[in-house]
Design a protein around this motif. Structure first.
Motif, PDB file in Angstrom:
ATOM      1  N   ARG A   1      18.721 -18.674 -22.370  1.00  0.00           N
ATOM      2  CA  ARG A   1      18.512 -17.244 -21.957  1.00  0.00           C
ATOM      3  C   ARG A   1      19.291 -16.419 -20.774  1.00  0.00           C
ATOM      4  O   ARG A   1      19.773 -17.674 -19.838  1.00  0.00           O
TER       5      ARG A   1
ATOM      6  N   GLU B   1      21.166  -3.481 -21.522  1.00  0.00           N
ATOM      7  CA  GLU B   1      19.061  -4.885 -22.133  1.00  0.00           C
ATOM      8  C   GLU B   1      19.407  -6.118 -21.015  1.00  0.00           C
ATOM      9  O   GLU B   1      19.121  -6.398 -21.907  1.00  0.00           O
TER      10      GLU B   1
ATOM     11  N   ALA C   1      14.675  -3.668 -21.370  1.00  0.00           N
ATOM     12  CA  ALA C   1      14.032  -4.623 -22.033  1.00  0.00           C
ATOM     13  C   ALA C   1      14.854  -4.042 -22.885  1.00  0.00           C
ATOM     14  O   ALA C   1      14.722  -2.498 -23.234  1.00  0.00           O
ATOM     15  N   PRO C   2      15.743  -4.584 -24.361  1.00  0.00           N
ATOM     16  CA  PRO C   2      16.463  -4.851 -25.440  1.00  0.00           C
ATOM     17  C   PRO C   2      14.916  -3.912 -26.435  1.00  0.00           C
ATOM     18  O   PRO C   2      14.047  -3.699 -26.801  1.00  0.00           O
TER      19      PRO C   2
ATOM     20  N   LYS D   1      20.044  -9.520 -28.555  1.00  0.00           N
ATOM     21  CA  LYS D   1      20.359 -10.499 -27.644  1.00  0.00           C
ATOM     22  C   LYS D   1      21.639 -10.568 -27.540  1.00  0.00           C
ATOM     23  O   LYS D   1      22.555  -9.678 -28.403  1.00  0.00           O
TER      24      LYS D   1
ATOM     25  N   HIS E   1      19.618 -14.525 -18.020  1.00  0.00           N
ATOM     26  CA  HIS E   1      19.913 -14.079 -16.515  1.00  0.00           C
ATOM     27  C   HIS E   1      19.982 -15.645 -16.419  1.00  0.00           C
ATOM     28  O   HIS E   1      20.180 -16.239 -15.078  1.00  0.00           O
TER      29      HIS E   1
ATOM     30  N   TYR F   1      15.401  -5.519 -30.166  1.00  0.00           N
ATOM     31  CA  TYR F   1      14.944  -6.990 -30.468  1.00  0.00           C
ATOM     32  C   TYR F   1      16.308  -7.488 -30.085  1.00  0.00           C
ATOM     33  O   TYR F   1      16.131  -8.383 -30.242  1.00  0.00           O
TER      34      TYR F   1
END
Length: 551
Positions: free
Chosen positions: A409, A367, A387-388, A393, A411, A391
């Motif tokens: 971020r 993710e 995508a996560p 990180k 990326h 939620y």
């Protein structure tokens, strides 16, 4: 594993990862994977993963945490960072290194501590002892005619990648009538996959491996003045004589390797033996390590002492489950409570999560964006498949928040850090690297070290004398749960141990002779303890296991 990356190819259906395979182009994979890598898919969809940000168990949000972090990790609040500690698992991520550098600029006295419960520190500490600098040893099993494994399950879980299996098996294939296969010797306490593959195997307590290595060095005339193995069995003496003769006949085409449980002195001696046999630069290649080389046990003890003495104002834990995996006598959970603020990023609502104030869900590697180096230095860009789901990180983004970076971020951090190195060809190289699964030209150049044998012997010989008689206990990672992180993964829990066939459980493995001496049988429950800390565990009699040893 231990900070070292392996290249994977992940298949997806309708935007959902479903199957993991090795990247055939990646130097640390060559198309192969391990069972733990395959099981990452099930960990992604685990319904017990941590969901959403919490503050002391109450629902919160990333926005609330970011606002708190902006104040908490300001120079006004933290000063020079002398009260800030970050505890993370070992990482070879160049992008994370750049974030750490920014953190050090902002808080010069903050400390970043790395610890893995399954440690690969000792081999690098051994090369530091032998050569004066920590180095990563790469064993070219596909070029070796004779291999000696000293408490080293390199075909099992004592390797950080699957590469040794690929290379060793290549030397076992017979293509024509002129083909010759390699010969494998193993000395070990537990009966491992490598021991099962060995042509000649010696049952020996793990604590006696150092003395055996010294006896081998003496037999090879590397340390002829040493008096060792005086109380050794006839089997050990015959084994040493036979191995020495075979190794001497295959100089430059042999390998001696020790496992990560062995102390740094054994690894230093192994480096000397390989050097004397002419293997260095041929079958044993050294490069700069991709992770920071420290005594992580000493570092984690110091961190705990700092917490207990009130020196730590803010503790940030990036991944893992240290309350569960750290040595029990440290009582890390109690020490954590003495920090004014604690932040934990965790994949599950585990023991460390429960002990924290700020509880943050960690993104699965499928993710999240990131990067990491293979053992030889080759960099891979980690790109997400989905995508996560909950939620989460990655640790890279939380570290960026702590460092106060404007753009947090993952990326953007990864792409910008590499684009700065590539210049005008940045976009093209970025796309090509994502396509290949690694960045070409990032492999480290080999180092050709030499060691002063007399100097090294003076420091290692006293530590490698035969161990006291009596029972020893040796700890191994689990083929199913590793260090416990796969405990909630049904695929791994239901996969039988390849040697014992035990499923859904752990066992204390002993030899038949030891079982008879202690009056035990399969299924007997014993308490294995030291210093007041122990565990009740069932006994399993393991054929081929060393006497007076518990695995």
């Amino acid at each position: 594993v231990g900070g070292a990356a392996t290249g994977l190819m992940v298949e997806a259906h309708e935007g959902r990862p479903t199957k993991v395979e090795g990247n055939a182009k990646h130097p640390a994979s060559l198309g192969a994977t391990s069972a733990h890598m395959q099981a990452l898919v099930l960990s992604l969809y685990d319904p017990d993963r941590a969901r959403g940000v919490k503050l002391k168990g109450a629902r919160s949000s990333w926005d609330e945490f970011t606002a708190w972090a902006k104040d908490e990790f300001s120079t006004e609040k933290q000063g020079d960072g002398s009260g800030l500690r970050i505890l993370a698992e070992q990482s070879s991520s160049p992008s994370l290194q750049s974030v750490r550098a920014e953190l050090s600029k902002k808080f010069p006295k903050a400390q970043w501590v790395e610890f893995d419960s399954v440690s690969f520190d000792n081999p690098r500490l051994g090369t530091a002892l032998a050569f004066g600098q920590p180095l990563e040893a790469h064993y070219e099993y596909d070029k070796a005619d004779v291999v000696l494994a000293l408490d080293a399950d390199f075909l099992g879980l004592d390797s950080q990648t699957v590469l040794p299996v690929k290379k060793f098996s290549a030397k076992r294939r017979v293509s024509d009538h002129n083909s010759e296969i390699n010969r494998l010797y193993a000395a070990e306490s537990n009966y491992t996959l490598t021991g099962a593959m060995a042509d000649h195997r010696l049952r020996l307590r793990s604590s006696d491996i150092g003395a055996l290595a010294l006896a081998l060095a003496r037999e090879l005339n590397i340390g002829s003045e040493l008096k060792v193995l005086s109380n050794a069995s006839d089997a050990s003496s015959r084994f040493v004589a036979a191995v020495a003769k075979d190794l001497a006949a295959h100089k430059g085409r042999s390998i001696v390797v020790a496992g990560p449980r062995q102390p740094k002195q054994v690894h230093a001696l192994v480096a000397l033996i390989n050097q004397a046999l002419g293997n260095t630069g041929e079958t044993v290649i050294y490069t700069t390590p991709v992770v920071t080389t420290t005594d992580s046990v000493a570092a984690i003890k110091q961190l705990t002492a700092d917490l207990n003495s009130g020196q730590v104002k803010t503790l940030v834990v990036l991944g893992g489950n240290p309350v569960y995996t750290l040595p029990a006598d440290l009582k890390f959970k109690d020490a954590m409570k003495k920090a004014a603020s604690t932040v934990v990023l965790a994949a599950e609502e585990n023991e460390t999560w429960a002990a924290a104030q700020w509880q943050l869900p960690e993104a699965h590697i499928f993710e999240a964006w990131g990067d990491a180096r293979a053992l030889d230095g080759t960099v891979s860009i980690q790109q997400p498949m989905v995508a996560p789901l909950y939620y989460g990180k990655p640790g890279l983004e939380v570290a960026a928040i702590v460092a106060g970076l404007e753009n947090t971020r993952a990326h953007d951090i990864v792409k910008s850090s590499w684009a700065a190195k590539w210049g005008a060809t940045a976009e093209k190289t970025w796309k090509q690297s994502l396509y290949n699964g690694f960045i070409e030209g990032t492999k480290y150049e080999p180092v050709k070290p030499t060691a002063d044998i007399a100097r090294v012997y003076a420091s290692i010989a006293p530590a490698l004398k035969p161990a006291p008689t009596g029972l020893e206990v040796a700890f191994f990672p689990s083929h199913s749960t590793w260090d416990g992180r796969f405990a909630n993964n049904g695929w791994m829990q239901e996969a039988p141990d390849p040697m014992t066939k035990v499923v859904w459980d752990n066992a204390a493995l002993i030899s038949q002779a030891t079982a008879t001496k202690l009056g035990l049988k399969n299924g007997s429950v014993v308490n294995v303890s030291s210093g007041g800390y122990g565990s009740d565990v069932a006994v399993m009699v393991m054929p081929g296991h060393a006497d007076d040893s518990i695995s």
